[in-house]
Motif scaffolding. Sequence first.
Motif, short mmCIF file in Angstrom:
data_model
loop_
_atom_site.label_atom_id
_atom_site.label_comp_id
_atom_site.label_asym_id
_atom_site.label_seq_id
_atom_site.Cartn_x
_atom_site.Cartn_y
_atom_site.Cartn_z
N MET A 1 0.85 -1.18 0.00
CA MET A 1 0.00 0.00 0.00
C MET A 1 0.89 1.24 0.00
SD MET A 1 -3.17 0.78 2.46
CE MET A 1 -3.54 2.38 3.04
N SER B 1 -2.37 4.37 -3.28
CA SER B 1 -3.63 3.83 -2.75
C SER B 1 -4.21 4.75 -1.68
CB SER B 1 -3.40 2.43 -2.19
OG SER B 1 -2.30 2.42 -1.32
N ARG C 1 -13.63 7.30 -3.10
CA ARG C 1 -12.23 7.37 -2.68
C ARG C 1 -12.02 8.27 -1.46
NH1 ARG C 1 -8.18 5.61 -6.17
NH2 ARG C 1 -7.04 5.49 -4.20
N ASP D 1 -9.86 7.15 1.26
CA ASP D 1 -8.45 6.98 0.91
C ASP D 1 -7.63 8.26 1.08
OD1 ASP D 1 -8.98 4.34 0.23
OD2 ASP D 1 -9.47 4.87 -1.84
#
Length: 164
Positions: free
Chosen positions: A1, A29, A65, A68
């Motif tokens: 990641m 990511s 997202r 994230d």
Amino acid sequence: MTTAFYPGSFDPMTNGHLDILVQALNVASRVVVAIGIHPGKVPMFSFEERADLIRLSLGEVLPDRLADIEVVSFDNLLVDAAREHGTSLVIRGLRNGTDLDYEMQMAGLNQKLAPMLQTVFLPAIPESQPITATLVRQIASMGGDVSAFVPKVVRDALRRKLGR
């Protein structure tokens, strides 16, 4: 990641910032959006307001997202802040050759200070190349329409902030 560090003032968030953030999410990511706090500067928007505008702007284009990104503040060296947040990449947007010259210098200095931190340059889309947060603030404060330069939530926040 892979976690990237995307620093800036984001005062206010522009379409250019949003474009680079979306691109950064294609490279990493996870992205730590880092709002630089400078004691000598008085921002138009508080840290909390800028953080909210960043989240709301991303939510308009990539709601899936939102989890994230993390929005943080920093008032120390970029490389130290990036390390504190466990990032391995620094994201920098480039609008033109002038940006490239400056950012190459900064990337070189950062490389000396933190050899394990990699700078990634992302090109601005043509529509956002002339946009700067400074110009957006100036246009808005003089009553101009900034709709083409900022996300809708930012346009509305500018109007509220300026009493328009």
